[in-house]
Each structure stands twice: as C-alpha cells, then as structure tokens.
Write a protein that holds these residues in place. Structure first.
Motif, PDB file in Angstrom:
ATOM      1  N   ARG A 116     -24.436   7.366 -44.307  1.00 21.58           N
ATOM      2  CA  ARG A 116     -23.806   6.985 -45.570  1.00 21.58           C
ATOM      3  C   ARG A 116     -22.829   6.056 -45.526  1.00 21.58           C
ATOM      4  N   VAL A 117     -22.852   5.081 -46.464  1.00 18.73           N
ATOM      5  CA  VAL A 117     -21.856   3.853 -46.576  1.00 18.73           C
ATOM      6  C   VAL A 117     -20.483   4.609 -46.974  1.00 18.73           C
ATOM      7  N   PRO A 118     -19.351   4.255 -46.218  1.00 21.48           N
ATOM      8  CA  PRO A 118     -18.101   4.623 -46.860  1.00 21.48           C
ATOM      9  C   PRO A 118     -17.996   4.338 -48.229  1.00 21.48           C
ATOM     10  N   ALA A 119     -17.208   5.303 -48.918  1.00 24.00           N
ATOM     11  CA  ALA A 119     -16.856   4.942 -50.369  1.00 24.00           C
ATOM     12  C   ALA A 119     -16.041   3.714 -50.297  1.00 24.00           C
ATOM     13  N   LEU A 121     -16.714   0.622 -50.306  1.00 26.83           N
ATOM     14  CA  LEU A 121     -17.250  -0.498 -49.423  1.00 26.83           C
ATOM     15  C   LEU A 121     -18.383  -1.099 -50.245  1.00 26.83           C
ATOM     16  N   ALA A 274     -22.899   7.037 -38.171  1.00 28.00           N
ATOM     17  CA  ALA A 274     -21.922   7.939 -38.955  1.00 28.00           C
ATOM     18  C   ALA A 274     -20.533   7.455 -38.223  1.00 28.00           C
ATOM     19  N   ALA A 277     -18.863   4.619 -39.622  1.00 29.59           N
ATOM     20  CA  ALA A 277     -18.617   4.738 -40.892  1.00 29.59           C
ATOM     21  C   ALA A 277     -17.162   5.570 -40.816  1.00 29.59           C
ATOM     22  N   ARG A 278     -16.843   6.265 -39.918  1.00 28.75           N
ATOM     23  CA  ARG A 278     -15.559   7.003 -39.506  1.00 28.75           C
ATOM     24  C   ARG A 278     -14.411   5.714 -39.137  1.00 28.75           C
ATOM     25  N   VAL A 280     -14.379   2.812 -40.287  1.00 29.96           N
ATOM     26  CA  VAL A 280     -14.073   2.085 -41.584  1.00 29.96           C
ATOM     27  C   VAL A 280     -13.155   3.012 -42.604  1.00 29.96           C
ATOM     28  N   GLU A 281     -13.623   4.478 -42.515  1.00 28.82           N
ATOM     29  CA  GLU A 281     -12.800   5.271 -43.245  1.00 28.82           C
ATOM     30  C   GLU A 281     -11.200   5.428 -42.829  1.00 28.82           C
ATOM     31  N   ARG A 282     -10.987   5.111 -41.488  1.00 25.38           N
ATOM     32  CA  ARG A 282      -9.512   5.245 -40.946  1.00 25.38           C
ATOM     33  C   ARG A 282      -8.945   3.831 -41.040  1.00 25.38           C
ATOM     34  N   ARG A 286     -13.331  -3.239 -40.666  1.00 20.99           N
ATOM     35  CA  ARG A 286     -13.913  -3.657 -41.941  1.00 20.99           C
ATOM     36  C   ARG A 286     -14.931  -4.785 -41.440  1.00 20.99           C
TER      37      ARG A 286
END
Length: 319
Positions: A116-119, A121, A274, A277-278, A280-282, A286
């Motif tokens: 899943r693409v991070p929210a 983005l 995945a 993605a983590r 990016v989420e942290r 970018r």
C-alpha cells in the motif's frame, strides 16, 4: 489500452504511445490502474539493444514495452485474492520473469508484488520510490550498515542514490555523497553530511569508508580501495562501455571474501515495498522527482535520463 512501445532498438525517438490489449487478472492476480511509472537505467540499455541477448532469450518480440515500477489503484482482482479491493492505493515493481511493461494504463501482478502507498503521498510522485527498495537491500541486507559507520554513496542524486542518502541518515550513518555540482544542495538537504562534485573530486581525494554504495558502475577497483578494514562495497551497476571487463572484475572480487564487491539487481516483493512505506510514514524518506511527463512523451523521459545531471527520478504520468 495505452502503453509505451518501440518497434526496433535505437535512441529514445523509437519510443511512442500505442495501444495493446488490456490485461485481465487471472486466478490469484491483481489488476492495477497505473497512475505513474518511472524511467530506470536498465530500460535505456534494453531499448538501445545493449542487452538484446537477454531480451531475445525472454522470447518477447516487437513491439517491446518499457517500465518496471508503478503506482496506482487496484482496478480489480481475480479469484483467490484477499486483502485487496478496488480503489486501494498500491505501488510495486514488475518481477524479472514478467519483464518490462509498467508504462501503460494497466498492469497485472501477483499480490506479493504490491504494497500500500502511504496516505497523503501523491500517486504519480509515488512512482519515484519503488525502485528505492534496491537501496534497502543494498544497505541493510548486503552491507549490513550500522549506526555510526561511514557511508559513501556514488550517484547520490539519482533515482536509487537519493534514497540511499536518505536511508543512510535514517540508519544513523555518517553519509558522504558524490554527485554532480548542480545537485550538491539537494543531497545535503536529503541528509548527506558531506557532498562532493564527482567531476572535481576523485577517489584519491576521499577518505576511508565502512560502506561504499555504488550506483554508477565505473572504476570499481578505485572505489574499492577506499574501504576501511572490514569495509563492504555494494554495486548495482557495471560499466556498459567495458561490459566484459567490468563484470569480470565483479566476479573476480568474489574470491576476496568480505572484501568482495557485492553486486546485485533488485527484485522486490511485498515485505520490501511495505518497509519502504514505513520509512515514508516515519518522515525519513520522501520521493524526489526531477520531471513529470505524460505517457505520450515517453521518449522525452528517456532522453532526459540519458542526458544525465538527474535530480531524483523522471516520472511518467499515465492517468
């Protein structure tokens, strides 16, 4: 459906936007509507015919396709697929067995090739990141980079190199970047502690490093000499102008145990995507996008990457 195609090997101008049948997901497969794809070095060599032995053995005749990574939305699923539904935002990389073809309106893949693409983005810009999984594999798994170690990244402003700089910072390393003069500001912004113009600073002017991460492929011997005791060198490229000699050196280095050059190409699956993605989420990673071009200008995207001086990825907008 629309897709980027070419009918003969040659320069970027052989590329065009054409049409091919829309794929249908079979049992255990996912249909993804592609929003964005990016241009990678391997595609340039394939399109130019430099690796035609590989492409011909794959049994894929003309017209041939381009694109290995993608971001988009699930458009449908075949039987036996669970955990994914229409509208889910995903990204992925086509497996080696499937070859090129993500620069198109739709692709069909197995769920293991997706995450899943991070929210938050942007789905087109997100296409700049999936091949960054190569940097995770290289730094985490091949080099086993540790906090406090000295990391040198060659090609630090490129599509994989810029991710390696960001990950090096996230892993707690002291990061030195080699890049073009016009991109030194970018790599410092991404987390490089030191940045040098690769045209003005040669290997002899650099220090010792625990890890050398190479995305360029030339002068392996010179950069390998920069390794400190116990150092590790990872390369994802070889010298296309001296293919036999370059690959021969990489193979010969394997006899030196821990001092060998660890050469590999990425083939990521769900867990790596995945993990990307983590980061990016942290807020540790970018996407860095140089240009965004429409699918109809796929030749322009290839031309821009061949010209060099890249600042991140050249992304192709498909939707």
């Amino acid at each position: 459906m629309r897709a980027a195609l070419y009918d003969s090997y040659g320069p970027p101008d052989v590329l065009y936007e054409g049409t091919v049948p829309k794929p249908t997901p079979g049992d255990g497969e996912v249909l993804v509507r592609v929003h964005g794809s990016s241009v990678n070095g391997g595609e340039l060599h394939g399109r130019a015919g430099r690796v035609r032995l590989v492409t011909e053995l794959a049994g894929r005749g003309f017209p041939k396709r381009v694109g290995i990574d993608f971001s988009g939305e699930v458009a449908g699923t075949g039987p036996s697929v669970s955990g994914l539904a229409a509208g889910d935002r995903v990204w992925g990389v086509l497996p080696r067995s499937q070859g090129f073809g993500s620069a198109a309106e739709f692709v069909v893949v197995r769920p293991r090739q997706l995450a899943r693409v991070p929210a938050g983005l942007d789905l087109v810009e997100a296409a700049a990141l999936p091949v960054g999984t190569t940097a995770i594999t290289g730094l985490r798994d091949k080099a086993r980079l540790r906090a406090g170690e000295r990391l040198l990244v060659r090609g630090a402003a490129g599509g994989v190199g810029n991710v390696a700089v960001q990950l090096g910072r996230a892993y707690g390393a002291h990061v030195t970047a080699l890049a073009g003069a016009a991109t030194l500001d970018l790599v410092r912004e991404l987390g490089a502690d030191e940045a040098f113009d690769h045209r003005a600073t040669g290997p002899a002017e650099l220090g010792r490093y625990d890890v050398v991460f190479d995305t360029v492929g030339t002068d392996h011997r010179a950069f390998r000499r920069l390794l400190a005791p116990g150092g590790r060198m990872v390369s994802i490229a070889f010298d296309q102008s001296r293919t036999a000699a370059s690959l021969g050196y990489l193979l010969a280095s394997a006899v030196h145990g821990r001092g060998r050059v660890r050469f590999f190409s990425g083939n990521p699956k769900h867990d790596l995507l995945a993990e990307l993605a983590r980061f990016v989420e942290r807020g540790e990673l970018r996407p860095v996008v140089d240009t965004v071009r429409p699918l109809a200008d796929i030749a322009g995207a290839h031309r821009a990457l061949e010209a060099g001086g890249v600042r991140g990825k050249h992304v192709v907008r498909v939707v």
